[in-house]
Design a protein around this motif. Structure first.
Motif, mmCIF file in Angstrom:
data_model
loop_
_atom_site.group_PDB
_atom_site.id
_atom_site.type_symbol
_atom_site.label_atom_id
_atom_site.label_comp_id
_atom_site.label_asym_id
_atom_site.label_seq_id
_atom_site.Cartn_x
_atom_site.Cartn_y
_atom_site.Cartn_z
ATOM 1 N N TYR A 54 0.836 -1.205 0.000
ATOM 2 C CA TYR A 54 0.000 0.000 0.000
ATOM 3 C C TYR A 54 0.865 1.247 0.000
ATOM 4 O O TYR A 54 2.037 1.225 0.339
ATOM 5 N N GLY A 55 0.253 2.321 -0.413
ATOM 6 C CA GLY A 55 0.859 3.645 -0.358
ATOM 7 C C GLY A 55 -0.269 4.643 -0.198
ATOM 8 O O GLY A 55 -1.421 4.337 -0.509
ATOM 9 N N TYR A 56 0.043 5.803 0.285
ATOM 10 C CA TYR A 56 -1.019 6.791 0.452
ATOM 11 C C TYR A 56 -0.489 8.199 0.239
ATOM 12 O O TYR A 56 0.707 8.449 0.250
ATOM 13 N N CYS A 57 -1.418 9.090 0.035
ATOM 14 C CA CYS A 57 -1.112 10.508 -0.094
ATOM 15 C C CYS A 57 -2.191 11.275 0.650
ATOM 16 O O CYS A 57 -3.380 11.004 0.486
ATOM 17 N N ARG A 58 -1.771 12.180 1.481
ATOM 18 C CA ARG A 58 -2.714 12.982 2.260
ATOM 19 C C ARG A 58 -2.933 14.316 1.547
ATOM 20 O O ARG A 58 -1.993 14.955 1.097
ATOM 21 N N TYR A 59 -4.182 14.726 1.459
ATOM 22 C CA TYR A 59 -4.553 16.007 0.847
ATOM 23 C C TYR A 59 -5.185 16.884 1.905
ATOM 24 O O TYR A 59 -6.151 16.481 2.550
ATOM 25 N N ASP A 60 -4.644 18.063 2.093
ATOM 26 C CA ASP A 60 -5.198 18.945 3.116
ATOM 27 C C ASP A 60 -5.991 20.112 2.532
ATOM 28 O O ASP A 60 -6.494 20.954 3.268
ATOM 29 N N GLY A 61 -6.094 20.167 1.204
ATOM 30 C CA GLY A 61 -6.875 21.227 0.566
ATOM 31 C C GLY A 61 -6.121 22.520 0.400
ATOM 32 O O GLY A 61 -6.630 23.465 -0.193
ATOM 33 N N GLU A 62 -4.917 22.582 0.920
ATOM 34 C CA GLU A 62 -4.168 23.836 0.870
ATOM 35 C C GLU A 62 -2.849 23.708 0.116
ATOM 36 O O GLU A 62 -2.174 24.707 -0.099
ATOM 37 N N ASP A 63 -2.459 22.505 -0.269
ATOM 38 C CA ASP A 63 -1.142 22.325 -0.879
ATOM 39 C C ASP A 63 -1.128 22.561 -2.383
ATOM 40 O O ASP A 63 -0.074 22.601 -2.991
ATOM 41 N N GLY A 64 -2.285 22.686 -3.008
ATOM 42 C CA GLY A 64 -2.357 22.974 -4.429
ATOM 43 C C GLY A 64 -2.142 21.790 -5.348
ATOM 44 O O GLY A 64 -2.079 21.953 -6.559
ATOM 45 N N HIS A 65 -2.022 20.582 -4.805
ATOM 46 C CA HIS A 65 -1.817 19.400 -5.637
ATOM 47 C C HIS A 65 -3.146 18.943 -6.226
ATOM 48 O O HIS A 65 -4.187 19.038 -5.588
ATOM 49 N N ASP A 66 -3.070 18.409 -7.436
ATOM 50 C CA ASP A 66 -4.279 17.884 -8.068
ATOM 51 C C ASP A 66 -4.370 16.374 -7.844
ATOM 52 O O ASP A 66 -3.475 15.760 -7.273
ATOM 53 N N ILE A 67 -5.440 15.788 -8.340
ATOM 54 C CA ILE A 67 -5.713 14.370 -8.125
ATOM 55 C C ILE A 67 -4.622 13.495 -8.760
ATOM 56 O O ILE A 67 -4.251 12.461 -8.221
ATOM 57 N N ASN A 68 -4.081 13.925 -9.905
ATOM 58 C CA ASN A 68 -3.021 13.150 -10.555
ATOM 59 C C ASN A 68 -1.771 13.078 -9.685
ATOM 60 O O ASN A 68 -1.138 12.029 -9.589
ATOM 61 N N TYR A 69 -1.418 14.186 -9.058
ATOM 62 C CA TYR A 69 -0.273 14.193 -8.141
ATOM 63 C C TYR A 69 -0.518 13.221 -6.992
ATOM 64 O O TYR A 69 0.365 12.450 -6.621
ATOM 65 N N MET A 70 -1.715 13.255 -6.441
ATOM 66 C CA MET A 70 -2.034 12.399 -5.304
ATOM 67 C C MET A 70 -1.965 10.921 -5.683
ATOM 68 O O MET A 70 -1.390 10.110 -4.961
ATOM 69 N N ILE A 71 -2.533 10.574 -6.817
ATOM 70 C CA ILE A 71 -2.522 9.180 -7.262
ATOM 71 C C ILE A 71 -1.093 8.727 -7.541
ATOM 72 O O ILE A 71 -0.681 7.635 -7.128
ATOM 73 N N ASN A 72 -0.312 9.561 -8.217
ATOM 74 C CA ASN A 72 1.078 9.204 -8.523
ATOM 75 C C ASN A 72 1.916 9.056 -7.255
ATOM 76 O O ASN A 72 2.752 8.158 -7.162
ATOM 77 N N THR A 73 1.707 9.927 -6.284
ATOM 78 C CA THR A 73 2.443 9.848 -5.020
ATOM 79 C C THR A 73 2.087 8.564 -4.270
ATOM 80 O O THR A 73 2.965 7.837 -3.797
ATOM 81 N N ALA A 74 0.804 8.268 -4.171
ATOM 82 C CA ALA A 74 0.372 7.038 -3.495
ATOM 83 C C ALA A 74 0.899 5.812 -4.228
ATOM 84 O O ALA A 74 1.348 4.846 -3.608
ATOM 85 N N ASP A 75 0.874 5.844 -5.555
ATOM 86 C CA ASP A 75 1.360 4.723 -6.354
ATOM 87 C C ASP A 75 2.859 4.517 -6.143
ATOM 88 O O ASP A 75 3.320 3.383 -5.984
#
Length: 88
Positions: A53-74
Motif C-alpha cells: 500500500y501507499g497513500y497521499c494525504r490532501y489537506d486542501g491547501e497544498d495545491g496538488h491535483d488528483i493526478n499528483y495524489m494518485i502518482n504519489t500514493a502509487d
C-alpha cells in the motif's frame, strides 16, 4: 478496515478515500496488516495474501491535483512492495 470507503480502480488495485482530516492513517494501516495476518493464520486452504500500500494525504491547501495524489500514493505503494519482497 476501511468500510465502504474502498473502491476498485484496477485488477487488484483499490483506492480508499477518507474525508476525515483527523484520521490516523498509520493506525488504519496497522489494523489492515493485523487483519491480513489474521486471515493468513485462519485460512486453511493454504492461500496467503500480502498487500502493498501507499497513500497521499490532501489537506486542501497544498495545491496538488488528483493526478499528483494518485502518482504519489502509487510510488509509495511500489516502495512498500519492494520492502515486502525483501522480507518474504
Amino acid at each position: 478496515v476501511f468500510g465502504d470507503k474502498a473502491y476498485r480502480i484496477g485488477g487488484d488495485e483499490f483506492e480508499v478515500v477518507i474525508y476525515d482530516k483527523g484520521i490516523n492513517i498509520d493506525s488504519l494501516l496497522l489494523k489492515f496488516e493485523q487483519e491480513e495476518k489474521k486471515f493468513n493464520a485462519d485460512n486453511k486452504d493454504g492461500i496467503k495474501i500480502r498487500a502493498a500500500y501507499g497513500y497521499c494525504r490532501y489537506d486542501g491547501e497544498d495545491g496538488h491535483d488528483i493526478n499528483y495524489m494518485i502518482n504519489t500514493a502509487d510510488k509509495r505503494m511500489y516502495e512498500h512492495k519492494k520492502y515486502l519482497k525483501n522480507f518474504r
